[in-house]
Design a protein around this motif. Structure first.
Motif, PDB file in Angstrom:
ATOM      1  N   MET A   1       0.830  -1.180   0.000  1.00 16.41           N
ATOM      2  CA  MET A   1       0.000   0.000   0.000  1.00 16.41           C
ATOM      3  C   MET A   1       0.877   1.246   0.000  1.00 16.41           C
ATOM      4  O   MET A   1       1.365   1.591  -1.030  1.00 16.41           O
ATOM      5  N   ALA A   2       1.082   1.882   1.125  1.00 23.80           N
ATOM      6  CA  ALA A   2       1.982   3.026   1.279  1.00 23.80           C
ATOM      7  C   ALA A   2       1.884   4.015   0.119  1.00 23.80           C
ATOM      8  O   ALA A   2       2.804   4.186  -0.657  1.00 23.80           O
ATOM      9  N   PHE A   3       0.747   4.682   0.024  1.00 24.76           N
ATOM     10  CA  PHE A   3       0.495   5.605  -1.079  1.00 24.76           C
ATOM     11  C   PHE A   3       1.559   6.686  -1.198  1.00 24.76           C
ATOM     12  O   PHE A   3       1.844   7.175  -2.282  1.00 24.76           O
ATOM     13  N   ALA A   4       2.157   7.073  -0.090  1.00 28.14           N
ATOM     14  CA  ALA A   4       3.112   8.190  -0.110  1.00 28.14           C
ATOM     15  C   ALA A   4       4.346   7.896  -0.947  1.00 28.14           C
ATOM     16  O   ALA A   4       5.029   8.819  -1.375  1.00 28.14           O
ATOM     17  N   LEU A   5       4.643   6.629  -1.204  1.00 32.52           N
ATOM     18  CA  LEU A   5       5.813   6.275  -2.005  1.00 32.52           C
ATOM     19  C   LEU A   5       5.649   6.636  -3.481  1.00 32.52           C
ATOM     20  O   LEU A   5       6.642   6.791  -4.185  1.00 32.52           O
ATOM     21  N   THR A   6       4.400   6.751  -3.949  1.00 29.96           N
ATOM     22  CA  THR A   6       4.153   7.043  -5.364  1.00 29.96           C
ATOM     23  C   THR A   6       3.262   8.265  -5.549  1.00 29.96           C
ATOM     24  O   THR A   6       2.540   8.366  -6.536  1.00 29.96           O
ATOM     25  N   THR A   7       3.313   9.185  -4.594  1.00 29.20           N
ATOM     26  CA  THR A   7       2.538  10.417  -4.704  1.00 29.20           C
ATOM     27  C   THR A   7       3.422  11.608  -4.358  1.00 29.20           C
ATOM     28  O   THR A   7       4.493  11.454  -3.781  1.00 29.20           O
ATOM     29  N   SER A   8       2.939  12.772  -4.706  1.00 33.94           N
ATOM     30  CA  SER A   8       3.606  14.002  -4.279  1.00 33.94           C
ATOM     31  C   SER A   8       2.541  15.039  -3.976  1.00 33.94           C
ATOM     32  O   SER A   8       1.412  14.953  -4.452  1.00 33.94           O
ATOM     33  N   THR A  68       1.723  11.463   6.668  1.00 33.17           N
ATOM     34  CA  THR A  68       0.651  10.563   6.211  1.00 33.17           C
ATOM     35  C   THR A  68      -0.344  10.242   7.320  1.00 33.17           C
ATOM     36  O   THR A  68      -1.215   9.399   7.153  1.00 33.17           O
ATOM     37  N   VAL A  69      -0.230  10.928   8.444  1.00 31.75           N
ATOM     38  CA  VAL A  69      -1.084  10.637   9.599  1.00 31.75           C
ATOM     39  C   VAL A  69      -2.199  11.673   9.709  1.00 31.75           C
ATOM     40  O   VAL A  69      -1.951  12.880   9.728  1.00 31.75           O
ATOM     41  N   LEU A  70      -3.440  11.172   9.782  1.00 35.52           N
ATOM     42  CA  LEU A  70      -4.616  12.009   9.974  1.00 35.52           C
ATOM     43  C   LEU A  70      -4.896  12.108  11.473  1.00 35.52           C
ATOM     44  O   LEU A  70      -4.929  11.085  12.165  1.00 35.52           O
ATOM     45  N   PHE A  71      -5.075  13.333  11.961  1.00 38.09           N
ATOM     46  CA  PHE A  71      -5.383  13.578  13.365  1.00 38.09           C
ATOM     47  C   PHE A  71      -6.740  14.252  13.478  1.00 38.09           C
ATOM     48  O   PHE A  71      -7.133  15.025  12.602  1.00 38.09           O
ATOM     49  N   ALA A  72      -7.440  13.979  14.564  1.00 34.12           N
ATOM     50  CA  ALA A  72      -8.689  14.674  14.884  1.00 34.12           C
ATOM     51  C   ALA A  72      -9.041  14.404  16.336  1.00 34.12           C
ATOM     52  O   ALA A  72      -8.496  13.487  16.964  1.00 34.12           O
ATOM     53  N   GLN A  73      -9.941  15.199  16.848  1.00 27.87           N
ATOM     54  CA  GLN A  73     -10.496  14.931  18.163  1.00 27.87           C
ATOM     55  C   GLN A  73     -11.951  14.570  17.921  1.00 27.87           C
ATOM     56  O   GLN A  73     -12.704  15.351  17.317  1.00 27.87           O
ATOM     57  N   LEU A  74     -12.353  13.376  18.353  1.00 27.64           N
ATOM     58  CA  LEU A  74     -13.681  12.845  18.054  1.00 27.64           C
ATOM     59  C   LEU A  74     -14.529  12.727  19.318  1.00 27.64           C
ATOM     60  O   LEU A  74     -14.021  12.452  20.404  1.00 27.64           O
ATOM     61  N   MET A  75     -15.826  12.915  19.121  1.00 25.79           N
ATOM     62  CA  MET A  75     -16.763  12.854  20.232  1.00 25.79           C
ATOM     63  C   MET A  75     -17.070  11.405  20.603  1.00 25.79           C
ATOM     64  O   MET A  75     -17.198  10.541  19.737  1.00 25.79           O
ATOM     65  N   ARG A  76     -17.190  11.171  21.885  1.00 24.63           N
ATOM     66  CA  ARG A  76     -17.613   9.866  22.404  1.00 24.63           C
ATOM     67  C   ARG A  76     -19.139   9.821  22.435  1.00 24.63           C
ATOM     68  O   ARG A  76     -19.795  10.867  22.386  1.00 24.63           O
ATOM     69  N   SER A  80     -18.796  13.605  25.412  1.00 23.58           N
ATOM     70  CA  SER A  80     -17.496  14.160  25.771  1.00 23.58           C
ATOM     71  C   SER A  80     -16.527  13.991  24.605  1.00 23.58           C
ATOM     72  O   SER A  80     -16.722  13.136  23.748  1.00 23.58           O
ATOM     73  N   TRP A  81     -15.487  14.805  24.618  1.00 21.46           N
ATOM     74  CA  TRP A  81     -14.472  14.715  23.574  1.00 21.46           C
ATOM     75  C   TRP A  81     -13.387  13.739  24.001  1.00 21.46           C
ATOM     76  O   TRP A  81     -12.870  13.823  25.112  1.00 21.46           O
ATOM     77  N   GLY A  82     -13.050  12.834  23.120  1.00 22.57           N
ATOM     78  CA  GLY A  82     -11.941  11.925  23.377  1.00 22.57           C
ATOM     79  C   GLY A  82     -10.633  12.663  23.176  1.00 22.57           C
ATOM     80  O   GLY A  82     -10.606  13.794  22.688  1.00 22.57           O
ATOM     81  N   PRO A  83      -9.517  12.022  23.553  1.00 30.70           N
ATOM     82  CA  PRO A  83      -8.219  12.645  23.293  1.00 30.70           C
ATOM     83  C   PRO A  83      -7.962  12.675  21.787  1.00 30.70           C
ATOM     84  O   PRO A  83      -8.638  11.983  21.018  1.00 30.70           O
ATOM     85  N   ARG A  84      -6.996  13.457  21.373  1.00 29.89           N
ATOM     86  CA  ARG A  84      -6.642  13.504  19.953  1.00 29.89           C
ATOM     87  C   ARG A  84      -6.324  12.087  19.488  1.00 29.89           C
ATOM     88  O   ARG A  84      -5.569  11.364  20.128  1.00 29.89           O
ATOM     89  N   THR A  85      -6.922  11.678  18.385  1.00 29.26           N
ATOM     90  CA  THR A  85      -6.714  10.347  17.842  1.00 29.26           C
ATOM     91  C   THR A  85      -6.036  10.469  16.491  1.00 29.26           C
ATOM     92  O   THR A  85      -6.057  11.534  15.868  1.00 29.26           O
ATOM     93  N   SER A  86      -5.423   9.384  16.035  1.00 31.35           N
ATOM     94  CA  SER A  86      -4.715   9.442  14.762  1.00 31.35           C
ATOM     95  C   SER A  86      -4.821   8.113  14.025  1.00 31.35           C
ATOM     96  O   SER A  86      -5.094   7.074  14.624  1.00 31.35           O
ATOM     97  N   ILE A  87      -4.579   8.187  12.724  1.00 32.22           N
ATOM     98  CA  ILE A  87      -4.555   6.997  11.886  1.00 32.22           C
ATOM     99  C   ILE A  87      -3.549   7.249  10.760  1.00 32.22           C
ATOM    100  O   ILE A  87      -3.573   8.321  10.137  1.00 32.22           O
ATOM    101  N   ASP A  88      -2.663   6.296  10.534  1.00 38.04           N
ATOM    102  CA  ASP A  88      -1.672   6.433   9.464  1.00 38.04           C
ATOM    103  C   ASP A  88      -2.318   5.963   8.161  1.00 38.04           C
ATOM    104  O   ASP A  88      -2.590   4.780   7.980  1.00 38.04           O
ATOM    105  N   LEU A  89      -2.557   6.895   7.270  1.00 35.26           N
ATOM    106  CA  LEU A  89      -3.231   6.591   6.008  1.00 35.26           C
ATOM    107  C   LEU A  89      -2.400   5.691   5.104  1.00 35.26           C
ATOM    108  O   LEU A  89      -2.948   4.996   4.249  1.00 35.26           O
TER     109      LEU A  89
END
Length: 120
Positions: A1-8, A68-76, A80-89
């Motif tokens: 996968m690793a889209f970042a290897l073939t994108t700019s 390549t990491v998406l960050f957000a703070q999401l509601m429970r 209440s707001w959860g801590p900042r969460t992340s996912i490596d796209l």
């Protein structure tokens, strides 16, 4: 996968759109986009790839891309707001001949492999 290897020049636009110049073939570059909200959801204040619609649960202004990491703070569910969460796209987005595609990871356990091969 690793889209970042073939994108700019990839970036997050309009809070949920991943936009990038993507290599197609040897020397051709095309622009591609994917709406992450259609492929990533929220569960108890964390990103969840088994659902969709995370952005409806995000704190306004909290979503951003760092590398390549998406960050957000999401509601429970309790409001209440959860801590900042992340996912490596890079783990889920691939370059499919010039098009960004979302692909879920499936992990099989060692025990499952052993059971199916009748080794235990």
């Amino acid at each position: 996968m690793a889209f970042a290897l073939t994108t700019s020049d990839f970036a997050l636009q309009e809070d949920t759109l991943l936009v990038a110049w993507v290599r197609k073939g040897e020397d051709i570059w095309v622009q591609s986009r994917i709406d992450l909200n259609e492929h990533i959801g929220s569960y108890n204040g964390e990103f969840d790839v088994a659902s969709s619609g995370w952005f409806g649960w995000s704190r306004p202004g909290s979503s951003h891309l760092q590398g390549t990491v998406l960050f957000a703070q999401l509601m429970r569910p309790d409001g209440s707001w959860g801590p900042r969460t992340s996912i490596d796209l890079n783990l889920f987005i691939k370059n499919d001949n010039g098009a960004l595609k979302f692909q879920k990871l499936f992990v099989k356990s060692v025990a499952s492999d052993l059971l199916s091969s009748n080794l235990i």
